[in-house]
Structures are given as structure tokens and as C-alpha cells.
Design a protein around this motif. Structure first.
Motif, short mmCIF file in Angstrom:
data_model
loop_
_atom_site.label_atom_id
_atom_site.label_comp_id
_atom_site.label_asym_id
_atom_site.label_seq_id
_atom_site.Cartn_x
_atom_site.Cartn_y
_atom_site.Cartn_z
N HIS A 1 8.12 36.26 29.47
CA HIS A 1 7.89 35.82 30.84
C HIS A 1 8.50 36.77 31.88
O HIS A 1 8.42 36.50 33.08
N LEU A 2 9.11 37.85 31.44
CA LEU A 2 9.74 38.79 32.36
C LEU A 2 8.73 39.77 32.92
O LEU A 2 7.75 40.14 32.26
N ILE A 3 8.97 40.22 34.15
CA ILE A 3 8.15 41.26 34.78
C ILE A 3 8.80 42.60 34.42
O ILE A 3 9.53 43.21 35.21
N SER A 4 8.53 43.05 33.21
CA SER A 4 9.24 44.22 32.69
C SER A 4 8.90 45.49 33.47
O SER A 4 9.76 46.36 33.66
N ASP A 5 7.63 45.62 33.91
CA ASP A 5 7.26 46.85 34.61
C ASP A 5 7.90 46.95 35.99
O ASP A 5 7.90 48.02 36.60
N GLU A 6 8.48 45.86 36.50
CA GLU A 6 9.20 45.89 37.77
C GLU A 6 10.71 45.95 37.57
O GLU A 6 11.48 45.84 38.52
#
Length: 241
Positions: A17-22
Motif C-alpha cells: 500500500h506504500l507509494i514507493s516511487d514517491e
């Protein structure tokens, strides 16, 4: 080991659920305190006692006892999974609450919207080391009204406050940088509103406009071989000799 494998299968898998690319990373993943498993453990113990009774006595009610045992074990397993999958997650960008066994609910809110936090520690909670978070801000309408059975509540409260503080400082720095960019003049022509010819000739130099572009109509170069930094053919600033 089999029990650990089952709980690993039913793990909510917060990382997906993480926004890894940010650049979002988990700061703290809060699991519920072990005290929430006390009732399921008692149910398992009661089921084990009933099974032992069925094995050692002949009272003719084994089917009823077996049904009670199955109900107790099923309810205990359901409670285990429900508490195991209820996670409160603090990242560097937001807070999340993930819960649900078969149907999953994921509630999120930006960390900057978490303004008011009340930490409640009952007497037994102070003894056993758990507390309850109550959010009185905009986050309460997104599934964060109350986060119960939080282990090490003081440490978790300090962690949330640090993340909120750092997020506020980063936001203030970004606003200052944006305001500085708006106030600056990046086109290289001097102060805002000053004409190019005024900057070249000085604050009190008259503004003139050349309409002819033929070689005969061009003005003679200034005495002394001075350089002209404005090239009328290109229509932009130039440093050519």
C-alpha cells in the motif's frame, strides 16, 4: 511453526500500500497489544478442557460437547485473525489503518491532517503497557476515531509527533522556496518592470527604438571600441564581440 505460517499467509502486507516511487517508507507499524488475544486463548483452553472431558468420561453428550468445542475454536481463530490484521501504520507521508479478514478496509489520511491526538492509558493499561489513541481532528472521519490496544503508547505518541513536526518543517521550507522563486527575476534583465534599454544605458538613459535593420541605418559603434551587449538581429542578449 504451522501457526506462524498461517498468520504469515493472513498478514495484511502493508508494503503493497506504500507509494514507493514517491519515496514513502514505513516509520512505525503498530500491532495490537497481546492482551487482545487473552479471550481467544481462554476459548482455546476451554475447548481443550472439553476435549479432555470427552476423552476421559462416558456421559453420552459427546456430540453436544464436540459442537461446543468446534464453535469455541472457530470463534477463537476468527478473533486471532481479526486482531492480527488490524494494523495502524505511520509513514513519512500519511497514516493508515488496515483491517479486515476477507474484506479489507484501508483508511488513509495525510500526516499533516493529524492535528489533535489524545492518549488514554487506563490503570490496567499502565500496568500491562498499552493505551488507546483518540484522534479529534480531520482524521477521525476516515477510520481513525480511536485506535485501541496500542503497545508502548508513549513511544508511539512521540513517533507520531516527530513525523508531524518534520512534515510541517518540510512544508514550510517548500513554501519559502516557492515564494523566493516568485520574487526573483530569472530572465537576466534586471529588476522586474525595468526595460532592457534602461538597464543598459543607466537609470536615466532615454529609451530609443530602432525600426530600420539595414546596415546603412544602423548606428555607428560607440567610440573606444566598446562592446554592445544587445544584438538587434537576434533579438536577445548576447556577449559577442
Amino acid at each position: 511453526m504451522a501457526g506462524i505460517g498461517v498468520f504469515r499467509i493472513f498478514d495484511p502486507k502493508v508494503r503493497r500500500h506504500l507509494i514507493s516511487d514517491e519515496g514513502e517508507v514505513v516509520i512505525d507499524e503498530v500491532r495490537q497489544h497481546w492482551v487482545v488475544y487473552s479471550v481467544p486463548m481462554l476459548e482455546v483452553a476451554l475447548a481443550a478442557a472439553l476435549l479432555l472431558t470427552m476423552a476421559t468420561t462416558k456421559i453420552g453428550v459427546q456430540p453436544v460437547l464436540l459442537a461446543i468445542v468446534l464453535v469455541l475454536l472457530a470463534h477463537a481463530f476468527w478473533q486471532f485473525l481479526t486482531h492480527h490484521r488490524d494494523r495502524f501504520v505511520v509513514t513519512n507521508m500519511r497514516v493508515m489503518r488496515i483491517r479486515g479478514v476477507f474484506s479489507q478496509t484501508v483508511a488513509t489520511t495525510p500526516i499533516a491532517r493529524v492535528l489533535d491526538i489524545t492518549l488514554k492509558k487506563p490503570i490496567i493499561g499502565r500496568v500491562l503497557g498499552y493505551g488507546h489513541f483518540v484522534f479529534e481532528s480531520a482524521a477521525q472521519d476516515r477510520g481513525f476515531r480511536e485506535i485501541r490496544w496500542v503497545s508502548r503508547p508513549d513511544d508511539r505518541d512521540l513517533t507520531i509527533q516527530r513525523v508531524i513536526q518534520r512534515t510541517g518543517l518540510r512544508a514550510s521550507a517548500s513554501v519559502d522556496v516557492l515564494q523566493g522563486d516568485e520574487d526573483s527575476d530569472d530572465d537576466g534583465t534586471g529588476p522586474i518592470g525595468m526595460d532592457s534599454a534602461q538597464e543598459v544605458g543607466g537609470a536615466y538613459a532615454p529609451v530609443t527604438t530602432t525600426t530600420k535593420t539595414t546596415p546603412e541605418a544602423r548606428p555607428a559603434p560607440p567610440p573606444g571600441g566598446a562592446k554592445s551587449i544587445f544584438n538587434s538581429e537576434r533579438g536577445n542578449w548576447s556577449d559577442e564581440d
